[in-house]
Design an enzyme around this catalytic site. Sequence first.
Site, PDB file in Angstrom:
ATOM      1  N   ASP A 212       0.855  -1.191   0.000  1.00 32.04           N
ATOM      2  CA  ASP A 212       0.000   0.000   0.000  1.00 32.04           C
ATOM      3  C   ASP A 212       0.894   1.245   0.000  1.00 32.04           C
ATOM      4  O   ASP A 212       0.717   2.168   0.783  1.00 32.04           O
ATOM      5  CB  ASP A 212      -0.905  -0.013   1.232  1.00 32.04           C
ATOM      6  CG  ASP A 212      -2.073   0.962   1.120  1.00 32.04           C
ATOM      7  OD1 ASP A 212      -2.497   1.254  -0.007  1.00 32.04           O
ATOM      8  OD2 ASP A 212      -2.563   1.417   2.168  1.00 32.04           O
ATOM      9  N   ASN A 217       1.480   6.940   3.214  1.00 32.09           N
ATOM     10  CA  ASN A 217       2.252   6.003   4.020  1.00 32.09           C
ATOM     11  C   ASN A 217       3.751   6.301   3.987  1.00 32.09           C
ATOM     12  O   ASN A 217       4.583   5.424   4.226  1.00 32.09           O
ATOM     13  CB  ASN A 217       1.986   4.565   3.564  1.00 32.09           C
ATOM     14  CG  ASN A 217       0.673   4.043   4.102  1.00 32.09           C
ATOM     15  OD1 ASN A 217       0.195   4.500   5.132  1.00 32.09           O
ATOM     16  ND2 ASN A 217       0.066   3.100   3.399  1.00 32.09           N
ATOM     17  N   ASP A 229       3.210   2.022   8.157  1.00 29.01           N
ATOM     18  CA  ASP A 229       2.023   1.192   7.919  1.00 29.01           C
ATOM     19  C   ASP A 229       2.256   0.045   6.937  1.00 29.01           C
ATOM     20  O   ASP A 229       1.942   0.134   5.750  1.00 29.01           O
ATOM     21  CB  ASP A 229       0.859   2.048   7.429  1.00 29.01           C
ATOM     22  CG  ASP A 229      -0.463   1.287   7.500  1.00 29.01           C
ATOM     23  OD1 ASP A 229      -0.469   0.136   8.002  1.00 29.01           O
ATOM     24  OD2 ASP A 229      -1.483   1.838   7.058  1.00 29.01           O
TER      25      ASP A 229
END
Length: 338
Positions: A212, A217, A229
Amino acid sequence: MNVELPESTEEDVVPHAYAALTPDVVMNAVESCGYWCDGRYLTLNSYENRVYQVGIEGDKPLIAKFYRPERWSRETILEEHDFALRLLEDEVPVVAPMQINGTTLHHFAGFDFALFPRVGGHAPELEQEDVLYRIGQLLGRLHQASSDGVFRHRQTLSIAHSAIESRQFLLERNFIPNGLITAYETLSADLIERMQVIWAAHPISPRKLHGDFHLGNLLARDEVLSVVDLDDCGNGPAIQDFWLMLSGERMQQTQQMSELVEGYEMFAEFNLRELNLIETLRTMRIMRYAAWLARRWDDPAFPHHFPWFNTERYWSNHILELREQLALLNEPPLQLYP
């Protein structure tokens, strides 16, 4: 206009598991790890899990992450933690869980949780010179440090999981409005068929991924970029950690991708064939996102934060977006500047 869902009575309503995660439980959980909370407590943006900044007596605040019950096994969470710690050992700037009493994963009052140091910073500003190049370098370092095989317990990115299962869930649970079911059924079936052809024509060897990797992030502070994350880390093609950085028209995306790859190849080799998978991966994410919202609709946080989801307008726009993706799947893949 809201999509009609089965009515429920007060007797049918079961409190969500997170209802038990009160401020007292959060602070008692942190104190069970040997810290003394000073009463300061801030809920941070997170929907899948619950994340809090908790003040610590005489020290910097800590970040407490409580994992959604029954989403991951403990083995799966620990594999994420081991991945983060391995990256940290290889000097990849990543915010990793703290090891306390020999472990990074703790349990309190029915919840698995981890503690993280609070790291300040902001999302990188793409308008600044060389930012994409530096992000590419960071990603190259991450992939270089994680080139030792694949995850054993975490998911491998696939059309079956992201698209086919998502489609089945939405249709079986009657989230699609009656007047749009036929359009969604036929369009989603065409998309899956086209994606399967592209995926089969460009086979890849799965590798460990952040999963992701987008601006939200990443943290920028004092010229240093840090990764946060790793909740969605898993196995898949390297390009999965690139395409979320792309935006705008095709020419802009070509420039962005070229800068990312230039930085990336300082540390790792980029497979040009994976450029063919960008729109397939984007389509998979769009379909999975809709199903994710539907699967979490019993969590009170979701109707509160996503009130537009359960509406006819949302589904009309979703189908329009999928039609655009079908067109993109039939266009030539993105290229890099020579």
